[in-house]
Design an enzyme around this catalytic site. Structure first.
Site, mmCIF file in Angstrom:
data_model
loop_
_atom_site.group_PDB
_atom_site.id
_atom_site.type_symbol
_atom_site.label_atom_id
_atom_site.label_comp_id
_atom_site.label_asym_id
_atom_site.label_seq_id
_atom_site.Cartn_x
_atom_site.Cartn_y
_atom_site.Cartn_z
ATOM 1 N N LYS A 116 0.843 -1.202 0.000
ATOM 2 C CA LYS A 116 0.000 0.000 0.000
ATOM 3 C C LYS A 116 0.879 1.253 0.000
ATOM 4 O O LYS A 116 0.641 2.201 -0.754
ATOM 5 C CB LYS A 116 -0.932 -0.003 1.223
ATOM 6 C CG LYS A 116 -2.083 -0.989 1.086
ATOM 7 C CD LYS A 116 -2.867 -1.205 2.376
ATOM 8 C CE LYS A 116 -3.912 -2.301 2.141
ATOM 9 N NZ LYS A 116 -4.688 -2.670 3.322
ATOM 10 N N GLN A 142 -4.687 -1.415 9.516
ATOM 11 C CA GLN A 142 -4.635 -2.750 8.899
ATOM 12 C C GLN A 142 -5.256 -3.791 9.832
ATOM 13 O O GLN A 142 -4.936 -3.845 11.019
ATOM 14 C CB GLN A 142 -3.173 -3.112 8.563
ATOM 15 C CG GLN A 142 -3.006 -4.403 7.783
ATOM 16 C CD GLN A 142 -3.625 -4.340 6.374
ATOM 17 O OE1 GLN A 142 -3.700 -3.290 5.754
ATOM 18 N NE2 GLN A 142 -4.084 -5.477 5.869
ATOM 19 N N ASP A 147 -11.202 2.950 4.266
ATOM 20 C CA ASP A 147 -11.653 1.563 4.112
ATOM 21 C C ASP A 147 -13.164 1.493 3.899
ATOM 22 O O ASP A 147 -13.673 0.459 3.453
ATOM 23 C CB ASP A 147 -11.319 0.759 5.379
ATOM 24 C CG ASP A 147 -10.025 -0.035 5.247
ATOM 25 O OD1 ASP A 147 -9.764 -0.546 4.145
ATOM 26 O OD2 ASP A 147 -9.306 -0.144 6.246
HETATM 27 N N1 GUN Z 1 -7.129 -6.736 6.041
HETATM 28 C C1 GUN Z 1 -7.542 -7.489 4.999
HETATM 29 N N2 GUN Z 1 -8.220 -6.733 4.109
HETATM 30 C C2 GUN Z 1 -8.239 -5.486 4.608
HETATM 31 C C3 GUN Z 1 -8.784 -4.259 4.132
HETATM 32 O O1 GUN Z 1 -9.405 -4.169 3.074
HETATM 33 N N3 GUN Z 1 -8.560 -3.179 4.938
HETATM 34 C C4 GUN Z 1 -7.901 -3.256 6.118
HETATM 35 N N4 GUN Z 1 -7.765 -2.141 6.835
HETATM 36 N N5 GUN Z 1 -7.387 -4.384 6.574
HETATM 37 C C5 GUN Z 1 -7.552 -5.480 5.828
#
Ligand code: GUN
Length: 311
Positions: free
Chosen positions: A62, A106, A129
């Site tokens: 990311k 995350q 998100d």
């Molecule tokens: N962990 C797995 N997928 C995601 C996501 O789309 N966002 C976040 N913040 N954590 C994750």
């Protein structure tokens, strides 16, 4: 006359998530440049708590992509032993910082941190998100809000494959998670599809799935969906990323049995290289949307009372 019937099966074409995500990232890069011309520099804060190895990989990717498109990123790491109060304190600081436009924590978070408490501590207008209940509610009502990245990416894959108009198509979403299944079903409904959600309590899931023009698989069960689940010509989006360990080593497998499904489907996302790259691309798109929504909110807030009265 002899009728020649070809025994060569026709295979589905691959939906190239790498190429389509590169297109989305180009759009983001272009917008970042235009904003820089106005001295606007959108920023994304990413918080990683603990030592989950997969989460470390996701966060690194990311941050890398953010850098590539010119989005300023701020990385925060807290140890596995961090308390919920520490996480909430950091989120409060980021909420209050006007130079931070997007906040991503995350997941999963180490136990005993309450994930829901953390998600709902994020200011909804910075929740890139799209997991906050305010954004979930706005999505259901069709209001412009921050929308979960993976479903947004899947919608883009579908539009690139099937065209702008998905009206009247029957879409079956397999899985009902808050992160993918539920928002995916909502976005498909907004695109005027007829939508069914198939889940662990569904009766005869393969028969329901065989009615679908569009199948979105998000259950986390390796290679569950094979050709026998599909209507000929169906478009298949495979959200699953399952790590399989065997005598041949580690490999990633989707929720769809790719080799089998492609003998029946008309188009299918491979794993890896399908949905995965789209999630990050839409996270960065969401950072720009968050920045725009914040500027609009600020402009509304700064409008003198007299102006508001005139509106
Ligand atoms: N962990 C797995 N997928 C995601 C996501 O789309 N966002 C976040 N913040 N954590 C994750």
């Amino acid at each position: 006359m002899t009728l020649l019937i070809s025994s060569t099966p026709t295979f589905a074409r691959d939906i190239d998530g790498k190429a389509i995500s590169a297109k989305v990232l180009d759009e983001v890069r272009e917008e970042v440049l235009a904003l820089a011309g106005q001295q606007i520099y959108p920023a994304l804060a990413v918080l990683l708590v603990g030592d989950d190895p997969a989460s470390h990989v996701y966060v690194r990717n990311k941050l890398l992509r953010a850098k590539e498109v010119g989005i300023r990123s701020l990385e925060y790491r807290l140890p596995e032993t961090a308390s919920q109060a520490q996480v909430l304190e950091l989120i409060a600081q980021l909420n209050a910082d006007p130079t931070v436009n997007g906040i991503l924590v995350q997941l999963p978070l180490p136990a005993p941190i309450d994930e829901q408490a953390v998600i709902h501590a994020i200011d909804p207008i910075k929740d890139v998100d799209g997991f906050h209940r305010e954004n979930v509610g706005g999505l259901v009502q069709g209001i412009e809000v921050l929308t979960p990245c993976t479903p947004s990416g899947c919608m883009r894959l579908l539009h690139e494959t099937c065209g702008d108009d998905l009206s009247g198509l029957h879409a079956v979403v397999i899985g009902r998670s808050n992160i993918v299944g539920k928002p995916m079903a909502t976005l498909l409904l907004q695109a005027n599809c007829s939508v069914s959600v198939v889940h662990s309590r569904s009766v005869d899931a393969p028969a329901l799935c065989r009615l679908a023009d569009i199948v979105v698989a998000a259950v986390g069960r390796p290679a569950l969906i094979d050709a026998s689940w599909l209507k000929p010509g169906a478009v298949v989006i495979d959200v699953g990323i399952n790590r399989i360990t065997s005598e041949f080593g580690n490999r990633l497998v989707g929720d769809v049995d790719y080799a089998s499904a492609r003998t029946v489907a008309s188009a299918i996302t491979p794993v890896p290289g399908g949905v995965g790259p789209m999630t990050i691309a839409y996270l960065l798109k969401n950072t720009l949307i968050a920045s725009r929504l914040q500027r609009a909110a600020q402009a509304r807030g700064q409008q003198p009372e007299d102006d508001l009265a005139l509106n």
